[in-house]
Each structure stands twice: as structure tokens, then as C-alpha cells.
Design an enzyme around this catalytic site. Sequence first.
Site, short mmCIF file in Angstrom:
data_model
loop_
_atom_site.label_atom_id
_atom_site.label_comp_id
_atom_site.label_asym_id
_atom_site.label_seq_id
_atom_site.Cartn_x
_atom_site.Cartn_y
_atom_site.Cartn_z
N HIS A 81 -31.29 7.17 10.71
CA HIS A 81 -32.17 8.09 9.97
C HIS A 81 -33.60 7.56 9.83
O HIS A 81 -34.50 8.30 9.43
CB HIS A 81 -31.56 8.51 8.63
CG HIS A 81 -31.69 7.53 7.51
ND1 HIS A 81 -30.69 6.67 7.13
CD2 HIS A 81 -32.70 7.29 6.67
CE1 HIS A 81 -31.09 5.95 6.11
NE2 HIS A 81 -32.31 6.30 5.80
N ASP A 126 -24.70 6.05 11.00
CA ASP A 126 -26.14 6.00 10.77
C ASP A 126 -26.67 4.65 11.24
O ASP A 126 -27.01 3.78 10.45
CB ASP A 126 -26.41 6.23 9.27
CG ASP A 126 -27.89 6.40 8.98
OD1 ASP A 126 -28.71 6.31 9.91
OD2 ASP A 126 -28.21 6.63 7.79
N SER A 221 -33.93 1.40 3.37
CA SER A 221 -33.16 1.94 4.50
C SER A 221 -33.38 1.16 5.78
O SER A 221 -34.50 0.78 6.11
CB SER A 221 -33.59 3.37 4.79
OG SER A 221 -32.80 4.27 4.10
#
Length: 284
Positions: A81, A126, A221
Site C-alpha cells: 500500500h 500487503d 507503514s
Amino acid sequence: MHLWRITSILLLYIIVTATAKRLITPKAHLSDRQSENERVVGGTNAEPGFASYQVSIQGMYNSHWCGGAIIDKHWILTAAHCIYGYNPPYLRIITGTVESDKPRAVYESDEYYTHCNYDNPVYSNDIGLIHLKDPIVFDQYTQAVPLASKPLEDNATAILTGWGDVQLGGPPAESLQKISLKYLSHKRCLEAFEEEDREILDIGHICTFTKEGEGSCHGDSGGPLISGDELVGIVNWGVPCAQGYPDAFASVYFYRDWIRRVMSGRCKACHCEASNYPTFGDKN
Ligand SMILES: *[C@@H]1O[C@H](CO)[C@@H](O)[C@H](O)[C@H]1NC(C)=O
């Protein structure tokens, strides 16, 4: 569902356009136990060279939006992502620094690879790899980290680093933050989440948790989780930020084969074959 991918505003724009229906505003609540000098959330400043594998992934506005880990002189491991939908030439990889606006070196990307089953089922697989145009020059502050060679044991200590926000809705960290967390078995992680979030936890995820006020936040992230000097996780998602629920990472051990195949260059097509990668429904 009140989960957010742990990312920053620029990237959220991309995700919102792609997955708007799954995003809702995070809870505004913050633990009053959090003191002012706490970071990542709840961490402390990392010394220069402490996480020599840590990179800051930046876009055309030259500001930090995701973390990543150097796993080879040509490869950065991160979350899908963080890069999905992005144009590789606009990615800038900042290495060798604890201050994301003061790079020791900057590298450009010529290509990236995201898992073919990224977000299928939602929030799963992911993981992504960025290939660099030029090889990284290693030094005291810039090193590759080995991939996980075995599964983690329950309660194993793991170190998370990142420039993510130091509190929900707060500013990003100026200096790289580090925090010691504990690995939580899949079973205990499921139990720790609210019912509505359990289905998001996939077989390819691992969790950490210590207590409310310690954990990852927007901007972490893609960043590295280390245990026993190996890269064990890549920050995926959580209930932002450190509100008393576990953080979920892509398991490097689980995706090791996928990583190796992409890096081998024999994977130009196979990285998009779905069948080799089990989803949660296949477990037992
Ligand atoms: C891990 O910690 C939890 C909570 O403290 C405990 O219940 C569990 O037995 C521990 N697991 C191991 C393998 O020590």
C-alpha cells in the site's frame, strides 16, 4: 470497521480513491497515560546507525510517507500500500539517516513489485519490493538486514522503528523512533481484536502488542520489525495509533519465498500467480 492502514496523508489520497468504502475516521481518543516524550507511539530516539536497514520512502514532494527495509543492495522491502499505483521514477529512497529530511544518500527506483493478491482478501498480502536503479553503497549507517529464517516464538521481543506520527493526529517524528514490542501468537492476536476486525487478520500477518500507548501510527507503514537481528515484519495496519490493540505486520517468514522469487528475476510473471499463496480461508 475502524482500521486504517498506517500511512500518511499523501498516500491516503491514493488509497482513499481506491478503497474509500473501507476507510473511516479513526477514533479521536488518545491514552492519557501517554507522556510528552513518547514516540513511534511510545518509543524513543534511535541512535544513528541503530537501524541501518531503515529507509524513508518519499514522493515527489520530498517528504516522508512510508518506511522500508534494505534487504539487498538493489532491493527495498515495504508494504504494497506504500507503492501501489505510484509511478516508480517518482519514488525516492532515503538511506543512512535518522532524520528523514537529511539523507545520507538518495536512491531512485526503476521498478517495483507488489504481491499479486495484495488486498485480496482486504488488507492481506500487503507486501512489495522496490528495485533501485543504482546499488546502495553500504557503510556504518547503511546496511542490509537478513530475512527471517524461522517463525517467531510467542512473546519474542521485536524492535519497530519508524518516522510515523508520534500520536494519533499528531506530527510525524522528526527523528527516527524505536520501540521494543512483543510478538503475539495468531490465536492471541485474534482474541485481542474486536470481533469486527478479526476477519482482517490473515495467515500472512503477524502481530505485536505490549500495552496501550505503545505501537505504530500513520507514516510507520512499510517499516521494519526486527527480532533476533532478522527482518520479521513489515508494518501493515492497525487500529491507529497505539490505542490498546495489536499492530499487524506482513510476516517476512511467510512471504520469504515470494521475496526470493521476485528478487531472482525469474518472477516477472510468476509474482502475479495467485495460486501459490494461501489465504486465511485455507488455514485448517
Ligand atoms: C506469552 O505471554 C502471555 C501473556 O503474558 C502468556 O499468557 C503466555 O503463556 C506466554 N506464552 C509463552 C509461550 O510464554
